[in-house]
Design a protein around this motif. Sequence first.
Motif, PDB file in Angstrom:
ATOM      1  N   GLN A   3       0.720  -1.202  -0.221  1.00 55.79           N
ATOM      2  CA  GLN A   3      -0.239  -0.009   0.422  1.00 55.79           C
ATOM      3  C   GLN A   3       0.768   1.172   0.082  1.00 55.79           C
ATOM      4  OE1 GLN A   3      -2.874  -0.320   3.452  1.00 55.79           O
ATOM      5  NE2 GLN A   3      -4.513  -0.676   1.743  1.00 55.79           N
ATOM      6  N   LEU A   4       0.291   2.077  -0.690  1.00 57.79           N
ATOM      7  CA  LEU A   4       1.084   3.058  -0.662  1.00 57.79           C
ATOM      8  C   LEU A   4      -0.501   4.544  -0.198  1.00 57.79           C
ATOM      9  CD1 LEU A   4       2.675   3.902  -4.506  1.00 57.79           C
ATOM     10  CD2 LEU A   4       3.718   3.096  -1.786  1.00 57.79           C
ATOM     11  N   VAL A   5       0.648   4.693   1.276  1.00 57.10           N
ATOM     12  CA  VAL A   5      -0.952   6.349   1.111  1.00 57.10           C
ATOM     13  C   VAL A   5      -0.770   7.800   1.668  1.00 57.10           C
ATOM     14  CG1 VAL A   5      -2.556   6.981   3.406  1.00 57.10           C
ATOM     15  CG2 VAL A   5      -1.859   4.037   3.113  1.00 57.10           C
ATOM     16  N   GLU A   6      -1.391   8.413   0.461  1.00 59.12           N
ATOM     17  CA  GLU A   6      -0.910   9.768   0.700  1.00 59.12           C
ATOM     18  C   GLU A   6      -1.187  11.104   1.659  1.00 59.12           C
ATOM     19  OE1 GLU A   6      -1.435   9.145  -3.641  1.00 59.12           O
ATOM     20  OE2 GLU A   6      -2.025   8.390  -1.925  1.00 59.12           O
ATOM     21  N   SER A   7      -0.328  11.793   2.080  1.00 57.47           N
ATOM     22  CA  SER A   7      -1.350  12.749   3.564  1.00 57.47           C
ATOM     23  C   SER A   7      -1.314  14.002   3.113  1.00 57.47           C
ATOM     24  CB  SER A   7      -1.517  11.926   4.844  1.00 57.47           C
ATOM     25  OG  SER A   7       0.255  11.943   4.716  1.00 57.47           O
ATOM     26  N   GLY A   8      -1.503  14.854   3.690  1.00 57.91           N
ATOM     27  CA  GLY A   8      -0.727  16.366   3.653  1.00 57.91           C
ATOM     28  C   GLY A   8      -1.448  17.551   2.639  1.00 57.91           C
ATOM     29  N   GLY A   9      -2.194  16.640   1.921  1.00 57.96           N
ATOM     30  CA  GLY A   9      -3.285  17.358   0.853  1.00 57.96           C
ATOM     31  C   GLY A   9      -4.497  18.788   1.814  1.00 57.96           C
ATOM     32  N   LEU A  18       2.577  23.571   1.455  1.00 55.80           N
ATOM     33  CA  LEU A  18       2.296  22.269   2.319  1.00 55.80           C
ATOM     34  C   LEU A  18       3.471  21.309   1.787  1.00 55.80           C
ATOM     35  CD1 LEU A  18      -1.684  21.950   1.050  1.00 55.80           C
ATOM     36  CD2 LEU A  18      -1.127  22.500   2.963  1.00 55.80           C
ATOM     37  N   THR A  19       3.287  19.916   2.435  1.00 56.73           N
ATOM     38  CA  THR A  19       3.846  19.074   2.156  1.00 56.73           C
ATOM     39  C   THR A  19       3.104  17.973   2.425  1.00 56.73           C
ATOM     40  OG1 THR A  19       5.929  20.295   3.846  1.00 56.73           O
ATOM     41  CG2 THR A  19       5.841  18.163   3.832  1.00 56.73           C
ATOM     42  N   LEU A  20       3.264  17.164   1.596  1.00 57.08           N
ATOM     43  CA  LEU A  20       2.866  15.523   1.492  1.00 57.08           C
ATOM     44  C   LEU A  20       3.493  15.248   1.642  1.00 57.08           C
ATOM     45  CD1 LEU A  20       1.270  16.272  -2.277  1.00 57.08           C
ATOM     46  CD2 LEU A  20       0.188  16.795  -0.204  1.00 57.08           C
ATOM     47  N   SER A  21       3.351  13.900   2.246  1.00 62.43           N
ATOM     48  CA  SER A  21       4.032  12.696   2.448  1.00 62.43           C
ATOM     49  C   SER A  21       3.363  11.024   1.903  1.00 62.43           C
ATOM     50  CB  SER A  21       3.561  12.509   4.079  1.00 62.43           C
ATOM     51  OG  SER A  21       4.078  12.965   5.000  1.00 62.43           O
ATOM     52  N   TYR A  93      -3.093  14.403  -6.085  1.00 63.13           N
ATOM     53  CA  TYR A  93      -1.254  14.335  -5.858  1.00 63.13           C
ATOM     54  C   TYR A  93      -0.879  12.655  -5.723  1.00 63.13           C
ATOM     55  CZ  TYR A  93      -0.184  19.256  -6.611  1.00 63.13           C
ATOM     56  OH  TYR A  93       0.192  20.200  -7.202  1.00 63.13           O
ATOM     57  N   TYR A  94      -0.672  11.736  -6.712  1.00 66.03           N
ATOM     58  CA  TYR A  94      -0.762  10.650  -6.283  1.00 66.03           C
ATOM     59  C   TYR A  94       1.003  10.211  -6.147  1.00 66.03           C
ATOM     60  CZ  TYR A  94      -5.291  11.096  -8.446  1.00 66.03           C
ATOM     61  OH  TYR A  94      -6.718  10.620  -8.637  1.00 66.03           O
ATOM     62  N   CYS A  95       1.156   8.934  -5.300  1.00 66.73           N
ATOM     63  CA  CYS A  95       3.005   8.545  -5.035  1.00 66.73           C
ATOM     64  C   CYS A  95       2.527   7.500  -5.842  1.00 66.73           C
ATOM     65  CB  CYS A  95       3.233   8.441  -3.927  1.00 66.73           C
ATOM     66  SG  CYS A  95       2.386   7.099  -3.065  1.00 66.73           S
ATOM     67  N   ALA A  96       3.966   7.283  -6.560  1.00 65.03           N
ATOM     68  CA  ALA A  96       4.261   5.933  -7.274  1.00 65.03           C
ATOM     69  C   ALA A  96       5.843   5.288  -6.817  1.00 65.03           C
ATOM     70  CB  ALA A  96       3.852   6.284  -8.769  1.00 65.03           C
ATOM     71  N   ALA A  97       5.503   3.717  -7.153  1.00 62.99           N
ATOM     72  CA  ALA A  97       6.648   3.302  -6.367  1.00 62.99           C
ATOM     73  C   ALA A  97       7.185   2.728  -7.838  1.00 62.99           C
ATOM     74  CB  ALA A  97       6.788   3.084  -5.036  1.00 62.99           C
ATOM     75  N   ASP A  98       8.325   2.119  -7.631  1.00 65.70           N
ATOM     76  CA  ASP A  98       9.079   0.706  -8.385  1.00 65.70           C
ATOM     77  C   ASP A  98       8.718   0.389  -9.739  1.00 65.70           C
ATOM     78  OD1 ASP A  98       7.818  -2.858  -8.016  1.00 65.70           O
ATOM     79  OD2 ASP A  98      10.238  -1.921  -8.164  1.00 65.70           O
ATOM     80  N   ARG A 116      -3.544   6.389  -3.185  1.00 64.86           N
ATOM     81  CA  ARG A 116      -5.419   6.606  -4.082  1.00 64.86           C
ATOM     82  C   ARG A 116      -4.982   8.437  -4.473  1.00 64.86           C
ATOM     83  NH1 ARG A 116      -9.647   2.940  -1.002  1.00 64.86           N
ATOM     84  NH2 ARG A 116      -9.213   1.113  -2.067  1.00 64.86           N
ATOM     85  N   GLY A 117      -4.565   8.844  -3.971  1.00 63.61           N
ATOM     86  CA  GLY A 117      -3.853  10.642  -4.207  1.00 63.61           C
ATOM     87  C   GLY A 117      -5.047  11.189  -2.948  1.00 63.61           C
ATOM     88  N   THR A 118      -3.960  12.583  -2.697  1.00 62.51           N
ATOM     89  CA  THR A 118      -4.489  13.360  -1.867  1.00 62.51           C
ATOM     90  C   THR A 118      -4.683  14.852  -2.848  1.00 62.51           C
ATOM     91  OG1 THR A 118      -3.891  14.638   0.434  1.00 62.51           O
ATOM     92  CG2 THR A 118      -2.312  13.990  -1.414  1.00 62.51           C
TER      93      THR A 118
END
Length: 124
Positions: A3-9, A18-21, A93-98, A116-118
């Motif tokens: 799982q990838l979970v974004e936060s901070g939006g 703003l800072t997203l994680s 905003y979405y994060c992606a990996a690998d 899932r995005g923030t």
Amino acid sequence: QVQLVESGGGLVQAGGSLTLSCAASGRTFSMSIMAWFRQAPGKEQDFVAAVTPSLDAYYADSVKGRFTSSRDNAKNTIYLQMSNLQAEDTAVYYCAADRKSPDSFMSRYVYNYWGRGTQVTVSS
């Protein structure tokens, strides 16, 4: 389960910050590139930033000088510090990996895992 979970939006005024994680779980991504993309209403998903396992960061021209991305491999987390936000930065905003292929890490098609995005909304 990975799982990838974004936060901070959130909602911020133009010129603000703003800072997203994005916290990953289920496996380590310390040897994988991690990236940020964004999608504004009615537009395609665009590359924003990426950080390599060696902590080199790359940015879209539209955010250079305003956004800084970093990662903490011990925490399996990538960050996106955004400053001087403008209305045109409004997007999910979405994060992606690998990265799964040798194609450019700026392509949204090369990543195995996505959050899932923030939502980031900048009011003018």
